[in-house]
Design a protein around this motif. Structure first.
Motif, short mmCIF file in Angstrom:
data_model
loop_
_atom_site.label_atom_id
_atom_site.label_comp_id
_atom_site.label_asym_id
_atom_site.label_seq_id
_atom_site.Cartn_x
_atom_site.Cartn_y
_atom_site.Cartn_z
N LEU A 56 0.84 -1.19 0.00
CA LEU A 56 0.00 0.00 0.00
C LEU A 56 0.88 1.26 0.00
CD1 LEU A 56 -2.95 0.88 0.07
CD2 LEU A 56 -2.83 0.92 2.56
N ALA A 57 1.96 1.20 0.79
CA ALA A 57 2.88 2.34 0.83
C ALA A 57 3.49 2.56 -0.56
CB ALA A 57 3.98 2.07 1.86
N LYS A 58 3.86 1.47 -1.19
CA LYS A 58 4.48 1.57 -2.52
C LYS A 58 3.47 2.16 -3.52
CE LYS A 58 6.81 -1.11 -6.11
NZ LYS A 58 5.95 -0.64 -7.19
N HIS A 59 2.24 1.72 -3.39
CA HIS A 59 1.19 2.20 -4.29
C HIS A 59 1.06 3.74 -4.22
CE1 HIS A 59 -2.62 2.51 -6.33
NE2 HIS A 59 -3.21 2.98 -5.25
N TYR A 60 1.04 4.28 -3.01
CA TYR A 60 0.92 5.74 -2.87
C TYR A 60 2.15 6.44 -3.43
CZ TYR A 60 -2.94 4.76 0.38
OH TYR A 60 -4.12 4.33 0.94
N LEU A 61 3.32 5.88 -3.15
CA LEU A 61 4.55 6.52 -3.65
C LEU A 61 4.62 6.44 -5.17
CD1 LEU A 61 7.13 5.45 -0.91
CD2 LEU A 61 6.09 7.69 -1.23
N ASP A 62 4.10 5.34 -5.73
CA ASP A 62 4.06 5.23 -7.20
C ASP A 62 3.19 6.33 -7.80
OD1 ASP A 62 5.70 3.07 -7.21
OD2 ASP A 62 4.12 1.56 -7.50
N ILE A 63 2.08 6.62 -7.15
CA ILE A 63 1.19 7.67 -7.67
C ILE A 63 1.95 9.00 -7.67
CG2 ILE A 63 -0.98 8.94 -7.35
CD1 ILE A 63 -2.17 6.48 -6.06
N LEU B 245 4.61 8.97 -10.46
CA LEU B 245 4.06 9.11 -11.82
C LEU B 245 3.78 10.56 -12.16
CD1 LEU B 245 1.60 6.10 -12.07
CD2 LEU B 245 3.63 6.52 -13.47
N GLY B 246 3.72 11.38 -11.15
CA GLY B 246 3.50 12.80 -11.39
C GLY B 246 2.05 13.16 -11.69
N ILE B 247 1.14 12.21 -11.43
CA ILE B 247 -0.28 12.50 -11.65
C ILE B 247 -0.69 13.64 -10.73
CG2 ILE B 247 -2.64 11.57 -11.47
CD1 ILE B 247 -1.27 8.78 -11.89
N SER B 248 -0.19 13.56 -9.52
CA SER B 248 -0.45 14.63 -8.56
C SER B 248 0.69 14.66 -7.55
CB SER B 248 -1.78 14.37 -7.86
OG SER B 248 -1.99 15.38 -6.89
N SER B 249 0.99 15.84 -7.04
CA SER B 249 2.04 15.94 -6.01
C SER B 249 1.43 15.96 -4.64
CB SER B 249 2.83 17.23 -6.19
OG SER B 249 3.40 17.25 -7.46
N ASN B 250 0.09 15.97 -4.58
CA ASN B 250 -0.59 16.07 -3.30
C ASN B 250 -1.69 15.01 -3.20
OD1 ASN B 250 0.78 18.68 -2.61
ND2 ASN B 250 -0.32 19.27 -4.47
#
Ligand SMILES: Nc1ncnc2c1ncn2[C@@H]1O[C@H](COP(=O)(O)OP(=O)(O)OP(=O)(O)O)[C@@H](O)[C@H]1O
Ligand SMILES: [Mg+2]
Length: 367
Positions: free
Chosen positions: A11-18, A21-26
């Protein structure tokens, strides 16, 4: 109960991947109270973030409930000081983990969720925040500052906090992704006000990501630990049912395990005990007594997933309460329930129950 933490690295990796990816910084992680958000951020996400060249900085906006900016200022100060002393950031995170765990141990105290003397951030404090963030960025060198801002819903609970919300948005905007943020918060109602209302400075600024409930793997983890480390064998299904009864809260689960370990009680009596404790800690009696009769009827209908504007419910309100069963009264009741954070309404016609144990209490106690 330190070594009982069930890690969630994927789950931690999933959030860091998002974020990567630069989809959002926040990002914003929203889940009800006592679902393990804070410890996840500190124990699972932060260490992984450090491995990925982030400098995680944790701040709780509840550090001073009347002045949320203080939590931010202190967090930045601590991080700068740690970097100056060349102390590892992980030590700072460990202190926060300890603080969270200790405050979670204090049972029975009703936590204050709203400011009673909300204070506005001064322009001097805003300048300080801005200056410290710049300083931290410089000191972080090649690392990216990752702000972990906890209890962010608090910003939407008083108009006096609006200047801070505006300033935060500007501070982060200006840095165009060079500083990233993960917000965590527990009220869907207030988080929605903060992120999805067009007049909010955070509107369309933050990507909301789900925080899934712990599931069977967590139950397995506990069953195995009890067996291997304490020679206690526990029925997996009963434990799973108890976990359902406490609304998948790891907080109450740990209280249940502690009770089993301390008193050698069986799962059923531990479960009964924990449900009583939950009622007392959540202050269900007080909540129930303060609720208007119409609010109770509407709350119970919503917790059953029923349409609160149905003909049947309007008729029931007409019959059982002193107010008229008309849509405007239901609307007002829904608003009151949302303001007390008993329910949330995010999309039109969809309601979430924020205190699920309350339903059982209302049905059983018939106050
Ligand atoms: N992954 C986990 N494994 C085991 N226990 C956990 C885990 N996460 C949380 N807990 C237990 O739940 C308690 C509450 O966790 P935490 O403070 O992180 O929840 P929270 O969602 O931040 O709550 P709040 O909304 O009150 O801030 C912890 O003290 C711990 O006992
Ligand atoms: Mg928390």
């Amino acid at each position: 109960m330190n070594n009982w933490h069930f890690p969630r690295p994927q789950l931690a990796k999933h959030y860091l991947d998002i974020l990567a990816l630069g989809i959002s910084s926040n990002l914003a992680i929203i889940a009800p109270r006592r679902k393990g958000k804070t410890l996840f951020v500190l124990q699972d996400l932060s260490p992984l973030a450090q491995k990925n060249r982030y400098l995680p900085v944790y701040a709780s906006l509840w550090q001073n409930i009347n002045a949320p900016h203080e939590g931010l200022i202190l967090a930045l100060e601590d991080a700068i000081e740690a970097l100056d002393r060349r102390a590892p950031i992980s030590r700072l995170l460990k202190t926060k983990i300890k603080k969270t765990t200790v405050s979670n141990e204090l049972l029975g105290k009703m936590e204050v969720e709203f400011a009673d003397k909300a204070t506005k951030v001064t322009s001097k404090e805003l300048l300080l925040l801005e200056r410290m963030l710049t300083e931290l960025q410089k000191k972080a060198g090649k690392k990216t500052v990752l702000l972990l801002i906890d209890e962010v819903q608090h910003l939407a609970t008083s108009p006096l906090f609006d200047p801070l919300t505006h300033a935060l948005r500007t501070m982060l905007d200006k840095r165009q992704g060079c500083v990233k943020t993960i917000f965590t918060g527990s009220s869907r109602h207030y988080m929605n006000l903060l992120f999805n209302e067009s007049q909010s400075p955070f509107y369309h600024f933050v990507e909301t990501v789900p925080f899934p409930d712990l599931g069977e793997e967590f139950i397995d983890f506990i069953v195995i630990k009890l067996d291997q480390e304490h020679s206690i064998s526990i029925n997996q299904k009963s434990l799973s049912q108890a976990f359902d009864a406490i609304d998948q809260s790891p907080y109450w689960m740990m209280k249940l395990i502690a009770h089993i370990l301390t008193f050698g009680s069986d799962i059923n009596s531990a479960r009964e005990y924990i449900l009583e404790l939950l009622e007392a800690a959540e202050g269900f009696e007080g909540i129930a007594k303060r609720m208007k009769i119409i609010d109770r009827v509407v709350y119970l209908a919503l917790s059953e997933g029923h349409n609160p504007f149905s003909k049947e419910l309007l008729a029931k309100i007409d019959k059982e309460t002193s107010v008229k069963g008309i849509p405007s009264n239901i609307q007002r009741s829904i608003k009151r329930l949302a303001q007390q954070n008993l329910i949330s309404q995010i999309e039109k016609g969809r309601y979430y129950i924020e205190k699920p144990g309350l339903k059982r209490y209302l049905l059983e106690s018939k106050i």
